[in-house]
Design an enzyme around this catalytic site. Sequence first.
Site, PDB file in Angstrom:
ATOM      1  N   GLY A  16       6.351   6.905   0.165  1.00  0.00           N
ATOM      2  CA  GLY A  16       7.709   7.519   0.393  1.00  0.00           C
ATOM      3  C   GLY A  16       7.981   5.856  -0.147  1.00  0.00           C
ATOM      4  O   GLY A  16       8.874   5.095   0.351  1.00  0.00           O
ATOM      5  N   ALA A  18       9.007   2.558  -2.585  1.00  0.00           N
ATOM      6  CA  ALA A  18       9.910   2.474  -3.449  1.00  0.00           C
ATOM      7  C   ALA A  18       9.477   1.442  -4.747  1.00  0.00           C
ATOM      8  O   ALA A  18       8.953   1.929  -5.825  1.00  0.00           O
ATOM      9  CB  ALA A  18      11.243   1.686  -3.271  1.00  0.00           C
ATOM     10  N   GLY A  19       8.731   0.315  -4.104  1.00  0.00           N
ATOM     11  CA  GLY A  19       7.988  -0.250  -4.990  1.00  0.00           C
ATOM     12  C   GLY A  19       6.623  -0.159  -5.558  1.00  0.00           C
ATOM     13  O   GLY A  19       6.513  -0.046  -6.786  1.00  0.00           O
ATOM     14  N   LYS A  20       5.877   0.766  -4.325  1.00  0.00           N
ATOM     15  CA  LYS A  20       5.248   1.642  -5.171  1.00  0.00           C
ATOM     16  C   LYS A  20       5.560   2.017  -6.284  1.00  0.00           C
ATOM     17  O   LYS A  20       4.791   2.645  -7.509  1.00  0.00           O
ATOM     18  CB  LYS A  20       4.232   2.074  -4.234  1.00  0.00           C
ATOM     19  CG  LYS A  20       3.289   2.235  -3.593  1.00  0.00           C
ATOM     20  CD  LYS A  20       2.553   3.056  -2.548  1.00  0.00           C
ATOM     21  CE  LYS A  20       1.431   2.411  -1.638  1.00  0.00           C
ATOM     22  NZ  LYS A  20       0.748   3.542  -0.605  1.00  0.00           N
ATOM     23  N   GLU A  46       0.907  12.483   7.971  1.00  0.00           N
ATOM     24  CA  GLU A  46       0.693  11.541   9.261  1.00  0.00           C
ATOM     25  C   GLU A  46      -0.541  10.785   8.681  1.00  0.00           C
ATOM     26  O   GLU A  46      -1.807  11.829   8.148  1.00  0.00           O
ATOM     27  CB  GLU A  46       0.132  11.505  10.389  1.00  0.00           C
ATOM     28  CG  GLU A  46       1.019  11.214  11.663  1.00  0.00           C
ATOM     29  CD  GLU A  46       0.474  11.918  12.400  1.00  0.00           C
ATOM     30  OE1 GLU A  46      -0.484  10.510  13.366  1.00  0.00           O
ATOM     31  OE2 GLU A  46       0.895  12.882  12.972  1.00  0.00           O
ATOM     32  N   ASP A  75      -2.766   5.237  -1.965  1.00  0.00           N
ATOM     33  CA  ASP A  75      -3.028   4.340  -0.893  1.00  0.00           C
ATOM     34  C   ASP A  75      -3.844   3.275  -0.928  1.00  0.00           C
ATOM     35  O   ASP A  75      -4.965   2.799  -1.729  1.00  0.00           O
ATOM     36  CB  ASP A  75      -3.918   5.245   0.458  1.00  0.00           C
ATOM     37  CG  ASP A  75      -3.716   4.455   1.834  1.00  0.00           C
ATOM     38  OD1 ASP A  75      -2.682   4.655   2.447  1.00  0.00           O
ATOM     39  OD2 ASP A  75      -4.692   3.767   2.384  1.00  0.00           O
ATOM     40  N   TYR A 160       2.832  -7.961   0.738  1.00  0.00           N
ATOM     41  CA  TYR A 160       2.683  -8.902   0.560  1.00  0.00           C
ATOM     42  C   TYR A 160       2.560  -9.510  -0.260  1.00  0.00           C
ATOM     43  O   TYR A 160       1.454 -11.149  -0.404  1.00  0.00           O
ATOM     44  CB  TYR A 160       1.406  -8.678   1.529  1.00  0.00           C
ATOM     45  CG  TYR A 160       0.293  -8.208   2.544  1.00  0.00           C
ATOM     46  CD1 TYR A 160       1.096  -8.299   3.869  1.00  0.00           C
ATOM     47  CD2 TYR A 160       0.715  -6.737   2.584  1.00  0.00           C
ATOM     48  CE1 TYR A 160       1.319  -8.153   5.121  1.00  0.00           C
ATOM     49  CE2 TYR A 160       0.467  -5.684   3.888  1.00  0.00           C
ATOM     50  CZ  TYR A 160       1.099  -7.142   5.210  1.00  0.00           C
ATOM     51  OH  TYR A 160       0.422  -6.257   6.577  1.00  0.00           O
ATOM     52  N   LYS A 181       2.935  -7.865 -13.156  1.00  0.00           N
ATOM     53  CA  LYS A 181       2.169  -7.599 -12.203  1.00  0.00           C
ATOM     54  C   LYS A 181       1.199  -5.945 -12.595  1.00  0.00           C
ATOM     55  O   LYS A 181       0.530  -5.951 -12.076  1.00  0.00           O
ATOM     56  CB  LYS A 181       2.491  -7.474 -10.634  1.00  0.00           C
ATOM     57  CG  LYS A 181       2.050  -6.486 -10.044  1.00  0.00           C
ATOM     58  CD  LYS A 181       2.962  -7.285  -8.932  1.00  0.00           C
ATOM     59  CE  LYS A 181       2.657  -6.214  -7.356  1.00  0.00           C
ATOM     60  NZ  LYS A 181       3.151  -5.337  -6.376  1.00  0.00           N
TER      61      LYS A 181
HETATM   62  O1  ITT Z   1       1.926   5.372   2.014  1.00  0.00           O
HETATM   63  P1  ITT Z   1       2.791   5.893   0.648  1.00  0.00           P
HETATM   64  O2  ITT Z   1       4.381   6.638   1.477  1.00  0.00           O
HETATM   65  O3  ITT Z   1       2.967   5.548  -0.245  1.00  0.00           O
HETATM   66  O4  ITT Z   1       4.049   4.100   1.073  1.00  0.00           O
HETATM   67  P2  ITT Z   1       3.443   2.725   2.350  1.00  0.00           P
HETATM   68  O5  ITT Z   1       3.930   1.721   1.699  1.00  0.00           O
HETATM   69  O6  ITT Z   1       3.119   3.283   3.248  1.00  0.00           O
HETATM   70  O7  ITT Z   1       1.618   2.918   1.493  1.00  0.00           O
HETATM   71  P3  ITT Z   1       0.659   2.405   2.605  1.00  0.00           P
HETATM   72  O8  ITT Z   1       0.194   3.255   3.279  1.00  0.00           O
HETATM   73  O9  ITT Z   1      -0.473   2.547   1.292  1.00  0.00           O
HETATM   74  O10 ITT Z   1       0.454   1.001   3.696  1.00  0.00           O
HETATM   75  C1  ITT Z   1       0.724   0.552   2.279  1.00  0.00           C
HETATM   76  C2  ITT Z   1       0.433  -1.425   2.406  1.00  0.00           C
HETATM   77  O11 ITT Z   1      -0.205  -2.549   1.771  1.00  0.00           O
HETATM   78  C3  ITT Z   1       0.524  -3.039   1.710  1.00  0.00           C
HETATM   79  N1  ITT Z   1       0.328  -3.176  -0.462  1.00  0.00           N
HETATM   80  C4  ITT Z   1      -0.757  -2.295  -0.750  1.00  0.00           C
HETATM   81  N2  ITT Z   1       0.198  -2.346  -2.027  1.00  0.00           N
HETATM   82  C5  ITT Z   1       0.718  -3.957  -2.638  1.00  0.00           C
HETATM   83  C6  ITT Z   1       1.106  -4.728  -3.447  1.00  0.00           C
HETATM   84  O12 ITT Z   1       0.926  -4.386  -4.681  1.00  0.00           O
HETATM   85  N3  ITT Z   1       1.897  -5.565  -3.559  1.00  0.00           N
HETATM   86  C7  ITT Z   1       2.240  -6.000  -1.907  1.00  0.00           C
HETATM   87  N4  ITT Z   1       1.789  -5.188  -0.638  1.00  0.00           N
HETATM   88  C8  ITT Z   1       1.232  -4.354  -1.094  1.00  0.00           C
HETATM   89  C9  ITT Z   1       1.855  -2.597   1.201  1.00  0.00           C
HETATM   90  O13 ITT Z   1       2.361  -3.672   3.346  1.00  0.00           O
HETATM   91  C10 ITT Z   1       2.308  -1.453   1.757  1.00  0.00           C
HETATM   92  O14 ITT Z   1       3.295  -1.069   2.946  1.00  0.00           O
HETATM   93 MG    MG Z   2       1.956   4.531   4.475  1.00  0.00          MG
END
Ligand code: ITT
Ligand code: MG
Length: 201
Positions: A16, A18-20, A46, A75, A160, A181
């Site tokens: 969920g 958007a960046g990922k 969850e 993750d 971050y 990146k």
């Molecule tokens: O679980 P989904 O729905 O995929 O979305 P999320 O944002 O909750 O994703 P995660 O549970 O995997 O948490 C990962 C967090 O780690 C950080 N993170 C992961 N990859 C990153 C990146 O490439 N650049 C910056 N921060 C990153 C960022 O704060 C994310 O919200």
């Molecule tokens: Mg998450």
Amino acid sequence: MSDPVLPFDKLVLASGNAGKLAELQAMLGSSVEVLPQSQFIKEEAEETGSSFVENALIKARHAARASGLPALADDSGLAVDALDGAPGIHSARYAFGGDAANNVKLIDELRGVEDGKRTARFICVLALLRHADDPTPIICEGVWEGRILLEPRGTNGFGYDPLFWVPEAGKASAELTAAEKNSMSHRARAMQLLRERLGLR
Ligand SMILES: O=P(O)(O)OP(=O)(O)OP(=O)(O)OC[C@H]1O[C@@H](n2cnc3c(O)ncnc32)[C@H](O)[C@@H]1O
Ligand SMILES: [Mg+2]
């Protein structure tokens, strides 16, 4: 070279964020039709696991079950040495207030920590399930080494990225273009391994 044949032609991206989603989509290119999980899922899974692998599997299984399609989950998080690996699997909910609050908290927690002790790494675990009950998921991990800055730099990326100094680029992650990146990040490394496992180049 033409794209080799995947064992499927569609998959759900179980995220969920958007960046990922943008990064994963760019990396997958046109090798497979990618559908966002929002098309199938009302409530996100969850994340109750105690490791990146467990949480990636939970998210992929949830999306595969809801869609009836193969699912890829990511993750990921930031592990900071001076904080004994925190925020780690709790990276998304470190300060319980989104990216900006997380970054403020990280700056505060590391106040007074000298430069040489600000080492950290981003970790990304990708889990691919061919279907919800797939007993042999494909798991790939990527790691990206860096340092935590004193102040944010740059506006690209998400999470971050403004606080993550990338020594190999001489820039903060948020100062990299998306293409830069995506050529060196933890996610890019995990995706490269996944491509190899799937026979994609
Ligand atoms: O679980 P989904 O729905 O995929 O979305 P999320 O944002 O909750 O994703 P995660 O549970 O995997 O948490 C990962 C967090 O780690 C950080 N993170 C992961 N990859 C990153 C990146 O490439 N650049 C910056 N921060 C990153 C960022 O704060 C994310 O919200
Ligand atoms: Mg998450």
